[in-house]
Write a protein that holds these residues in place. Structure first.
Motif, PDB file in Angstrom:
ATOM      1  N   LYS A   1       0.734  -1.401  -0.205  1.00 48.75           N
ATOM      2  CA  LYS A   1       0.161  -0.203  -0.086  1.00 48.75           C
ATOM      3  C   LYS A   1       0.405   1.311  -0.389  1.00 48.75           C
ATOM      4  CE  LYS A   1      -4.545  -2.665  -0.593  1.00 48.75           C
ATOM      5  NZ  LYS A   1      -4.908  -2.455   1.071  1.00 48.75           N
ATOM      6  N   ASP A   2       2.038   1.142   0.254  1.00 52.46           N
ATOM      7  CA  ASP A   2       3.003   2.332   0.214  1.00 52.46           C
ATOM      8  C   ASP A   2       3.541   3.157  -1.207  1.00 52.46           C
ATOM      9  OD1 ASP A   2       3.268   1.607   3.078  1.00 52.46           O
ATOM     10  OD2 ASP A   2       5.469   0.983   2.990  1.00 52.46           O
ATOM     11  N   ARG A   3       3.002   2.314  -2.020  1.00 56.55           N
ATOM     12  CA  ARG A   3       3.097   2.706  -4.040  1.00 56.55           C
ATOM     13  C   ARG A   3       1.908   4.042  -3.553  1.00 56.55           C
ATOM     14  NH1 ARG A   3       7.016  -0.724  -6.763  1.00 56.55           N
ATOM     15  NH2 ARG A   3       7.146  -2.299  -5.441  1.00 56.55           N
ATOM     16  N   GLY A   4       0.711   3.269  -3.362  1.00 62.79           N
ATOM     17  CA  GLY A   4      -0.198   3.970  -3.821  1.00 62.79           C
ATOM     18  C   GLY A   4      -0.118   5.467  -3.022  1.00 62.79           C
ATOM     19  N   ALA A   5      -0.325   5.051  -1.117  1.00 63.37           N
ATOM     20  CA  ALA A   5      -0.222   5.873  -0.497  1.00 63.37           C
ATOM     21  C   ALA A   5       0.723   7.218  -0.987  1.00 63.37           C
ATOM     22  CB  ALA A   5       0.368   5.708   0.690  1.00 63.37           C
ATOM     23  N   SER A   6       2.051   6.493  -1.642  1.00 60.98           N
ATOM     24  CA  SER A   6       4.213   8.149  -1.523  1.00 60.98           C
ATOM     25  C   SER A   6       3.001   8.979  -3.027  1.00 60.98           C
ATOM     26  CB  SER A   6       4.408   7.135  -2.028  1.00 60.98           C
ATOM     27  OG  SER A   6       5.764   7.785  -2.582  1.00 60.98           O
ATOM     28  N   VAL A   7       2.213   7.897  -4.038  1.00 65.60           N
ATOM     29  CA  VAL A   7       1.913   8.552  -5.438  1.00 65.60           C
ATOM     30  C   VAL A   7       0.677  10.010  -4.788  1.00 65.60           C
ATOM     31  CG1 VAL A   7       0.615   8.340  -7.515  1.00 65.60           C
ATOM     32  CG2 VAL A   7       2.684   7.333  -6.933  1.00 65.60           C
TER      33      VAL A   7
ATOM     34  N   SER B   1      -4.254   5.985  -6.414  1.00 70.41           N
ATOM     35  CA  SER B   1      -3.483   5.408  -5.982  1.00 70.41           C
ATOM     36  C   SER B   1      -3.133   4.056  -6.379  1.00 70.41           C
ATOM     37  CB  SER B   1      -4.190   4.630  -4.390  1.00 70.41           C
ATOM     38  OG  SER B   1      -4.237   5.825  -3.123  1.00 70.41           O
ATOM     39  N   ILE B   2      -4.293   4.019  -7.576  1.00 74.63           N
ATOM     40  CA  ILE B   2      -4.084   3.090  -8.339  1.00 74.63           C
ATOM     41  C   ILE B   2      -2.946   3.069  -9.353  1.00 74.63           C
ATOM     42  CG2 ILE B   2      -4.923   2.218 -10.183  1.00 74.63           C
ATOM     43  CD1 ILE B   2      -7.270   0.933  -7.648  1.00 74.63           C
ATOM     44  N   LEU B   3      -2.574   3.977  -9.404  1.00 74.91           N
ATOM     45  CA  LEU B   3      -1.304   5.062 -10.316  1.00 74.91           C
ATOM     46  C   LEU B   3      -0.020   4.462  -9.658  1.00 74.91           C
ATOM     47  CD1 LEU B   3      -0.164   6.579 -12.710  1.00 74.91           C
ATOM     48  CD2 LEU B   3      -0.170   7.716 -11.495  1.00 74.91           C
ATOM     49  N   GLY B   4      -0.511   4.429  -8.073  1.00 77.82           N
ATOM     50  CA  GLY B   4       1.811   4.337  -7.825  1.00 77.82           C
ATOM     51  C   GLY B   4       1.567   2.206  -8.166  1.00 77.82           C
ATOM     52  N   TYR B   5      -0.251   1.485  -8.276  1.00 78.37           N
ATOM     53  CA  TYR B   5       0.548   0.301  -7.934  1.00 78.37           C
ATOM     54  C   TYR B   5       0.545  -0.665  -9.585  1.00 78.37           C
ATOM     55  CZ  TYR B   5      -2.082   0.812  -3.606  1.00 78.37           C
ATOM     56  OH  TYR B   5      -2.602   1.416  -2.110  1.00 78.37           O
ATOM     57  N   ARG B   6       0.244   0.504 -10.121  1.00 76.97           N
ATOM     58  CA  ARG B   6       1.008   0.172 -11.743  1.00 76.97           C
ATOM     59  C   ARG B   6       2.794   0.368 -11.505  1.00 76.97           C
ATOM     60  NH1 ARG B   6      -1.678   4.886 -15.991  1.00 76.97           N
ATOM     61  NH2 ARG B   6      -3.519   4.898 -15.568  1.00 76.97           N
ATOM     62  N   THR B   7       3.364   0.493 -11.023  1.00 76.85           N
ATOM     63  CA  THR B   7       5.207  -0.001 -10.550  1.00 76.85           C
ATOM     64  C   THR B   7       5.438  -0.949 -10.107  1.00 76.85           C
ATOM     65  OG1 THR B   7       4.929   1.158  -8.320  1.00 76.85           O
ATOM     66  CG2 THR B   7       5.154   2.637  -9.621  1.00 76.85           C
ATOM     67  N   LEU B   8       4.467  -1.733 -10.017  1.00 83.45           N
ATOM     68  CA  LEU B   8       4.407  -3.219  -9.450  1.00 83.45           C
ATOM     69  C   LEU B   8       4.805  -4.173 -11.207  1.00 83.45           C
ATOM     70  CD1 LEU B   8       2.052  -4.365  -6.807  1.00 83.45           C
ATOM     71  CD2 LEU B   8       4.502  -5.358  -7.089  1.00 83.45           C
ATOM     72  N   ALA B   9       4.200  -3.558 -12.480  1.00 85.82           N
ATOM     73  CA  ALA B   9       4.499  -4.207 -13.398  1.00 85.82           C
ATOM     74  C   ALA B   9       5.771  -3.475 -13.434  1.00 85.82           C
ATOM     75  CB  ALA B   9       2.963  -4.307 -14.132  1.00 85.82           C
ATOM     76  N   TYR B  10       5.885  -2.111 -14.000  1.00 87.43           N
ATOM     77  CA  TYR B  10       7.037  -1.824 -14.506  1.00 87.43           C
ATOM     78  C   TYR B  10       8.227  -2.655 -13.415  1.00 87.43           C
ATOM     79  CZ  TYR B  10       3.852   2.444 -15.221  1.00 87.43           C
ATOM     80  OH  TYR B  10       2.309   2.915 -15.833  1.00 87.43           O
ATOM     81  N   GLU B  11       8.375  -3.003 -12.322  1.00 89.95           N
ATOM     82  CA  GLU B  11       9.490  -2.998 -11.597  1.00 89.95           C
ATOM     83  C   GLU B  11       9.978  -4.960 -12.029  1.00 89.95           C
ATOM     84  OE1 GLU B  11       9.068  -0.649  -7.272  1.00 89.95           O
ATOM     85  OE2 GLU B  11       9.606  -3.102  -7.391  1.00 89.95           O
ATOM     86  N   LEU B  12       8.756  -5.665 -11.919  1.00 86.97           N
ATOM     87  CA  LEU B  12       8.759  -6.774 -12.829  1.00 86.97           C
ATOM     88  C   LEU B  12       9.323  -7.101 -13.878  1.00 86.97           C
ATOM     89  CD1 LEU B  12       4.963  -8.389 -10.923  1.00 86.97           C
ATOM     90  CD2 LEU B  12       7.023  -8.623 -10.540  1.00 86.97           C
ATOM     91  N   TRP B  13       8.934  -5.851 -15.041  1.00 83.36           N
ATOM     92  CA  TRP B  13       9.568  -6.065 -15.961  1.00 83.36           C
ATOM     93  C   TRP B  13      10.782  -6.067 -15.774  1.00 83.36           C
ATOM     94  CZ3 TRP B  13      10.964  -1.717 -18.902  1.00 83.36           C
ATOM     95  CH2 TRP B  13      11.525  -1.933 -20.487  1.00 83.36           C
ATOM     96  N   GLU B  14      11.063  -5.327 -15.640  1.00 81.73           N
ATOM     97  CA  GLU B  14      12.543  -4.912 -15.021  1.00 81.73           C
ATOM     98  C   GLU B  14      13.304  -6.322 -14.663  1.00 81.73           C
ATOM     99  OE1 GLU B  14      14.739  -0.425 -14.940  1.00 81.73           O
ATOM    100  OE2 GLU B  14      12.602  -0.104 -13.982  1.00 81.73           O
ATOM    101  N   GLN B  15      12.920  -6.896 -13.322  1.00 86.17           N
ATOM    102  CA  GLN B  15      13.455  -7.147 -12.602  1.00 86.17           C
ATOM    103  C   GLN B  15      13.548  -8.765 -13.565  1.00 86.17           C
ATOM    104  OE1 GLN B  15      11.485  -7.080  -8.618  1.00 86.17           O
ATOM    105  NE2 GLN B  15      12.837  -5.848  -8.049  1.00 86.17           N
TER     106      GLN B  15
END
Length: 395
Positions: free
Chosen positions: A124-130, A223-237
């Motif tokens: 939830k920190d991803r969404g809260a930060s954004v 908040s949902i925008l912040g959770y998109r970063t999970l997809a970006y990270e997985l693609w990079e990792q």
């Protein structure tokens, strides 16, 4: 504070830090609207539902551009150009870029995404930060939300970082560790008797009073925008490749929606061929999305160890089901015994998670035979086991 609310919009007073810049601040490619009726809303709208009754969404946002990734930044803000206009400052505690760890015991390409290692202990920190970054830039000085615990802790943490007052409505029966965490961040804690839904009712009543901004982790699209970063990270990792399937706990479904949106952006950018299969997991005692998908009448709000996904009326249920359908995904229900067994099994492999996260292990065991050995499977471990109440019960 009530005088700041006029016709459903939040109007900062002259004393607010950024109030003078609100009317002229460029918001780049970002816009808020309703995907159902097409109605548009200003970026500082206090509404959490469209006039037609649907939750608001981002009607426009920057496209994912791999050339804009700041590889020297090991937080979600490596994707800053996709999250925030250039002249706004992020509110960050170092969230994101969590480890992706291979689990070799059950499948040769099974990975755990360690979201419990975020600063407040959950994804939830991803969404809260954004969200808090946007609200601070728009001059908001007081916020509230309802949560089973993790989203409230995240909002409390980032509000403290941004010097914004926070008030959190949380079920009185929530994990005492989470309740203490919220209080330590300096937020006003409002324990609400009864089921999880009672906390939502209290938060909506607070929104109607106009005392503070309803910074909902599920209603507000940032908040949902912040959770998109999970997809970006997985693609990079995964060396710029998508996993074949991702298994996630499913309550309101914000994580699953964020993953769907993020991977769709990667498809649109021509970086992957298709979205991963998205698989949501709900407890048998409270599985409204499973019931909706398979058209049963088994909807309840029974007690469950997985308190974080005890949601009877998911706000974005239509979006969740659409994401499941678009990715050839599914929803799986698990028993309380399976949740407890999953928590122990993960711990014995070195992964200490809270019961809500443990649902993914039971779901994986149920469907692992479907996957070929070369297919990459990710399980999202959404919350830290250090938040688990009465951990002795699992010994």
């Amino acid at each position: 504070d009530g005088e700041k609310w006029i016709e459903g919009h939040y109007h900062p007073t002259p004393d607010d830090v950024r109030a003078a810049a609100i009317s002229t601040k460029p918001l780049g490619q970002f816009a808020i609207g309703c995907e159902v009726c097409g109605e548009k809303y200003p970026m500082d709208t206090a509404r959490y539902l469209c006039e037609c009754g649907e939750p608001l969404a981002l009607s426009s946002s920057p496209r994912f551009d791999p050339h804009m990734i700041n590889s020297s930044d090991t937080t979600i803000w490596r994707y800053r150009s996709m999250l925030l206009p250039e002249d706004m400052l992020p509110v960050s505690l170092g969230e994101g870029w969590t480890p992706l760890v291979r689990i070799a015991s059950e499948h040769p390409n099974l990975y755990a995404k360690m979201e419990g290692l975020n600063p407040s202990g959950s994804f939830k920190d991803r969404g809260a930060s954004v969200l808090v970054s946007w609200l601070r830039a728009l001059g908001v000085t007081s916020v509230h939300d309802d949560s089973s615990g993790n989203a409230a802790a995240a909002l409390a943490a980032y509000s403290a970082r941004a010097k914004i007052k926070a008030r959190l409505f949380v079920p009185a029966a929530a994990s005492p560790v989470k309740l203490a965490q919220i209080g330590l961040y300096g937020a006003a804690l409002e324990p609400i008797p009864g089921p999880r839904s009672a906390a939502t009712t209290a938060a909506k009543n607070a929104a109607a009073s106009g005392a503070s901004f309803y910074a909902s982790h599920i209603y507000h699209p940032f908040s949902i925008l912040g959770y998109r970063t999970l997809a970006y990270e997985l693609w990079e990792q995964l060396s710029q490749q998508a996993p074949d399937a991702i298994i996630v706990p499913l309550g309101h479904g914000s994580q699953l929606i964020g993953l769907a949106q993020g991977f769709l952006e990667l498809v649109t950018a021509g970086l992957i061929g298709k979205q991963p299969q998205l698989i949501g997991v709900q407890p048998e005692t409270c599985a409204p999305l499973w019931s909706a998908l398979y058209q049963t009448n088994e909807i309840g709000e029974g007690e469950t160890l997985a308190e974080g996904i005890r949601i009877t009326n998911p706000v974005r249920g239509k979006e969740v089901l659409a994401s499941i359908s678009a990715t050839n995904g599914e929803i799986i229900t698990v028993s309380e015994t399976e949740i407890a067994d999953g928590l122990r099994a993960l711990a014995q492999q070195g992964f200490l998670v809270e019961p809500t996260s443990a649902v993914v292990w039971a779901a994986f065991l149920r469907i692992r035979s479907r996957f070929e050995s070369n297919e990459r499977i990710v399980i999202s471990l959404t919350g830290s086991g250090l938040k688990t109440p009465n951990p002795q019960q699992f010994l």
